[in-house]
Design a protein around this motif. Sequence first.
Motif, PDB file in Angstrom:
ATOM      1  N   GLY A 121       0.861  -1.338   0.673  1.00 33.64           N
ATOM      2  CA  GLY A 121      -0.406  -0.171   0.022  1.00 33.64           C
ATOM      3  C   GLY A 121       0.527   1.167   0.233  1.00 33.64           C
ATOM      4  O   GLY A 121       0.199   2.458   0.677  1.00 33.64           O
ATOM      5  N   CYS A 122       2.074   1.276  -0.777  1.00 34.64           N
ATOM      6  CA  CYS A 122       2.981   2.345   0.070  1.00 34.64           C
ATOM      7  C   CYS A 122       3.251   2.523   0.380  1.00 34.64           C
ATOM      8  O   CYS A 122       2.736   3.915   0.678  1.00 34.64           O
ATOM      9  N   PRO A 123       3.718   2.757   1.727  1.00 36.54           N
ATOM     10  CA  PRO A 123       4.597   3.389   2.666  1.00 36.54           C
ATOM     11  C   PRO A 123       4.963   4.423   2.137  1.00 36.54           C
ATOM     12  O   PRO A 123       5.959   4.582   1.978  1.00 36.54           O
ATOM     13  N   THR A 124       4.815   5.310   2.934  1.00 39.79           N
ATOM     14  CA  THR A 124       5.614   6.883   2.533  1.00 39.79           C
ATOM     15  C   THR A 124       6.657   7.088   3.498  1.00 39.79           C
ATOM     16  O   THR A 124       7.715   7.659   3.204  1.00 39.79           O
ATOM     17  N   TYR A 125       6.728   6.430   5.149  1.00 36.70           N
ATOM     18  CA  TYR A 125       7.977   6.930   5.863  1.00 36.70           C
ATOM     19  C   TYR A 125       7.902   5.403   7.228  1.00 36.70           C
ATOM     20  O   TYR A 125       6.951   4.719   7.318  1.00 36.70           O
ATOM     21  N   LEU A 126       9.385   5.426   7.689  1.00 38.27           N
ATOM     22  CA  LEU A 126       9.527   4.151   8.888  1.00 38.27           C
ATOM     23  C   LEU A 126       9.913   5.136   9.405  1.00 38.27           C
ATOM     24  O   LEU A 126      10.605   6.344   9.944  1.00 38.27           O
ATOM     25  N   SER A 127       9.950   4.170  10.650  1.00 39.42           N
ATOM     26  CA  SER A 127      10.438   5.475  11.734  1.00 39.42           C
ATOM     27  C   SER A 127      10.888   3.877  12.541  1.00 39.42           C
ATOM     28  O   SER A 127       9.384   3.180  12.884  1.00 39.42           O
ATOM     29  N   ALA A 128      11.896   3.774  13.458  1.00 40.62           N
ATOM     30  CA  ALA A 128      11.278   3.027  15.132  1.00 40.62           C
ATOM     31  C   ALA A 128      10.719   3.642  16.114  1.00 40.62           C
ATOM     32  O   ALA A 128      10.659   5.124  16.601  1.00 40.62           O
ATOM     33  N   ALA A 129      10.248   2.827  16.558  1.00 44.96           N
ATOM     34  CA  ALA A 129       9.018   3.074  18.593  1.00 44.96           C
ATOM     35  C   ALA A 129       9.296   2.231  19.073  1.00 44.96           C
ATOM     36  O   ALA A 129      10.093   1.314  19.042  1.00 44.96           O
TER      37      ALA A 129
END
Length: 359
Positions: free
Chosen positions: A26-34
């Motif tokens: 679904g085409c993620p736009t961003y990544l982040s650790a959490a």
Amino acid sequence: MGSRRQFLAGLLATGLAPQASWADLGCPTYLSAAKQSGGAYVLAGLAAQGDLLFSCPLPDRGHAASAHPIRPEVVGFARRPGRFADVIDCRSGTRLARLTPPTGHHFYGHGCFSPDGSRLYTTENEYGTSRGVIGVWDSTDSYRRITSFASGGIGPHEVLLRQDAPGLVVANGGIQTHPDKGRDKLNLDTMRPNLSYLGFDGSVDDQIQLPDDLHQSSIRHLAMRADGTVGFAMQWQGAPGADVPIVGVHRPGSAPRLLAEDDPRLRNLNGYGGSLQFSADGTTIAVTSPRGGVVQIFNVASGGLLQEHHLNDVCGLATNKSGFLASSGTGSLVALTRTTMTPLAQANLRWDNHLIRLI
């Protein structure tokens, strides 16, 4: 007519299935650790408006991540000084590989892929000698480590692909560390950070250092403009309360420019640049400070400080169409323009240091 799943299963059976891509997610736009409320650590994929699309477990606290340019794979890096980098299939959350640095090395939290995705470059510390290292891994062969070369200094933190020429740019923070000493900084009196431009073979194409009175400004984070201009963010290691510049820009072959050097609002950053990004049109550059709880936006051409937004524990930063997207340790995601700050999403997560844009 069979279902799409049956059709794909048939293709897999015949070896004709198309290569998986980011579109399958679904085409993620961003990544982040959490960090989750229960204490577990994850790497998360986000839609453009901040909706959570997936999360994959990490064994410990993450720092930054790097996305393969073609396949829906990401590498989540441990926070410094860490010894894992997990390659994750973001369609299933499956860990495809765990990269472990050689004996006597630890990771520094960042890495980047080659343009074709065949190589992964990782920043490392060879802590017995304090030599900064760039590790090279073959993503076409189960991420086998194939070589390494010197980073051009001590304490390499972030590494990016150059846009003006083949090669890498490395932020050598200049700080000597050793895992036996945790996160202690062992050479603050003598540290000499630099910005190094390296060929893919480790050759040094260019290198810059700051003036002597800023030798304790650790160059840590980078941003890249389409024309090859590099933005760099620093973290002051000298006496508290000093009014020092935190953001600079540089083009190879020229002298670095430090932004808003005489603006008293720089003290609101509390000596700490957390993340850095150029705007989509390249005319502005923004920096976050979790210690100051602010995001500052600068005019690249003039060097002037244009705007300051306040957000508690803000650190992650990425570009969007109208300006920037920022994340905080409180779970907030906000959109920023030159004049406005608009809440987008609130997650039951503590977002970590970086917000990585994929597309």
